[in-house]
Design an enzyme around this catalytic site. Structure first.
Site, PDB file in Angstrom:
ATOM      1  N   ALA A   1       0.906  -1.280   0.106  1.00 27.61           N
ATOM      2  CA  ALA A   1      -0.141   0.071   0.025  1.00 27.61           C
ATOM      3  C   ALA A   1       0.810   1.334   0.046  1.00 27.61           C
ATOM      4  CB  ALA A   1      -1.079  -0.067   1.422  1.00 27.61           C
ATOM      5  N   ASP A   2       2.094   1.237   0.856  1.00 29.05           N
ATOM      6  CA  ASP A   2       2.915   2.500   0.868  1.00 29.05           C
ATOM      7  C   ASP A   2       3.288   3.082  -0.639  1.00 29.05           C
ATOM      8  OD1 ASP A   2       2.881   0.555   2.910  1.00 29.05           O
ATOM      9  OD2 ASP A   2       4.824   1.640   3.749  1.00 29.05           O
ATOM     10  N   ALA A   3       3.243   1.932  -1.472  1.00 28.48           N
ATOM     11  CA  ALA A   3       3.864   2.161  -2.841  1.00 28.48           C
ATOM     12  C   ALA A   3       3.052   3.216  -3.414  1.00 28.48           C
ATOM     13  CB  ALA A   3       4.177   1.054  -3.641  1.00 28.48           C
TER      14      ALA A   3
ATOM     15  N   TYR B   1       1.521   6.137  -2.339  1.00 30.46           N
ATOM     16  CA  TYR B   1       2.041   7.407  -1.920  1.00 30.46           C
ATOM     17  C   TYR B   1       3.394   7.564  -2.498  1.00 30.46           C
ATOM     18  CZ  TYR B   1       3.224  11.505   0.672  1.00 30.46           C
ATOM     19  OH  TYR B   1       3.582  12.739   1.064  1.00 30.46           O
TER      20      TYR B   1
END
Length: 379
Positions: free
Chosen positions: A162-164, A166
């Site tokens: 999920a971080d990717a 952003y």
């Protein structure tokens, strides 16, 4: 009455701008420039440091809007020195045949791994704010090389956590803005669709952190779906940034807008009464207590939606509650930002997070939220 309300609003905006400057100055003075990124050689452009700089650049934009060009220049120079230290690179491997991304990697060959690409957001912003007509800027040659390679490749499975979203979605949007080349938008949408296929939960409208945490393969101790607050905060903030770059009414990002609006509804439904989000969003008992990084990202995203007419005004209540937590609990007397969960990928039962839990990315997220709140007050 109207004049009094306007005066009060202006005073609040001035107070928030003061907080922003104190927090950012305290961070920069404590960590130095340009060599502030830790002792591991080559990691200064990595995601955690780079997230701080996305917050710093947001303060630069805000202060320019407010007419404080002197402080804006001070903060701008800090990120410029950081970019120079990195030689405007992320990961440093030169041979594209050796570039990797399919698992976690801090080594130089992980050029296509999103945690090494978020630095490009700041590099692009630095050049946009440079104030000259020198484009294409030689400082961005590595950014163009890496992002063009990815955009023109056949793979779409780059964003598997999920971080990717952003870290890289805003880079793709900015690349389109810089070049006008539709290939960047196409790749951004294709990569995002792949991320949705492995992490998005249609029932709730939230994102699991990655494929390891998809329910029912993984669940909280109580058997509930485990949505990590910082992970969903990254996604919400990514959507806000992309819509801001391309224009929220752009038909090409209508699908992203739909996901953003639905996610905002889901996020607000699990906000705690104190204004924060617990690390496991739907199961507060999994890792109870305050947490700042996820909350700041949510706060930023909600204020952005209200400020830009993408979210109904009813969402300002949740955004204001989140800010109240950030200002009264996360912000410490010495202008540091506490209650930041350390680097990780999930809500960890028993992990202690307190006022002394501080991090570069947590400070960056706070600056994002504070800047967008200041804009709300100036509307």
């Amino acid at each position: 009455m109207l004049l009094a309300a306007v005066t009060t609003q202006a005073r609040k905006a001035k107070d928030i701008t003061s907080i922003i400057c104190r927090v950012n100055t305290a961070w920069q003075q404590a960590h130095g420039a340009p060599e502030y990124g830790g002792t591991k050689k080559g990691l200064s452009a990595f995601w955690d440091n780079a997230v701080y700089h996305t917050g710093n650049m947001e303060t630069v934009k805000l202060l320019r809007e407010m007419g404080d060009t002197a402080t804006a220049r001070q903060f701008y120079d800090y990120s410029y020195a950081w970019a120079e230290q990195n030689q405007w690179y992320g990961a440093t491997e030169e041979d594209p045949k050796k570039w990797k991304y399919k698992n976690y990697g801090e080594k130089p060959e992980y050029v296509l791994f999103g945690d090494w690409q978020i630095c490009f957001q700041t590099y692009i912003d630095l050049m946009r704010l440079h104030g000259t007509e020198e484009s294409p800027f030689p400082q961005l040659s590595r950014t163009y090389q890496v992002m063009s390679y990815e955009a023109k490749s056949g793979e779409t499975d780059y964003w598997w956590w999920a971080d990717a979203l952003y870290m890289v979605m805003p880079v793709m949007a900015k690349m389109y803005g810089m070049t006008g080349d539709e290939v960047f938008l196409t790749k951004m949408i294709d990569n995002w669709h792949y991320a949705n296929s492995i992490m998005y939960d249609k029932e709730t409208g939230l994102y699991f952190r990655d494929g390891k945490y998809v329910y029912p393969k993984h669940a909280t101790a109580k058997g509930k779906k485990d949505f990590w607050a910082r992970g969903d905060g990254w996604v919400m903030a990514a959507f806000a940034k992309v819509l801001g770059e391309l224009g929220a009414d752009d038909a090409r990002v209508a699908e992203i807008r739909q996901y953003y609006v639905r996610m905002a509804e889901a996020v607000v439904a699990c906000q705690q009464k104190e204004g924060h989000w617990t690390r496991s969003m739907l199961d507060p008992e999994q890792a109870p207590g305050f947490e700042t990084s996820g909350t700041a990202l949510m706060c930023y995203s909600l204020f952005w939606g209200v400020n830009n007419g993408v979210l109904p005004k009813k969402y300002k209540k949740a955004a204001l509650k989140a800010w109240h937590y950030l200002e009264t609990t996360a912000l410490q007397k010495d202008n540091t930002i506490g209650y930041v969960q350390p680097i990780g990928e999930k809500a960890i039962p028993g992990q202690v997070v307190n006022q002394h839990s501080q991090a570069n990315f947590g400070t960056g997220a706070f600056l994002l939220a504070a800047s967008e709140y200041a804009r709300y007050l100036h509307k």
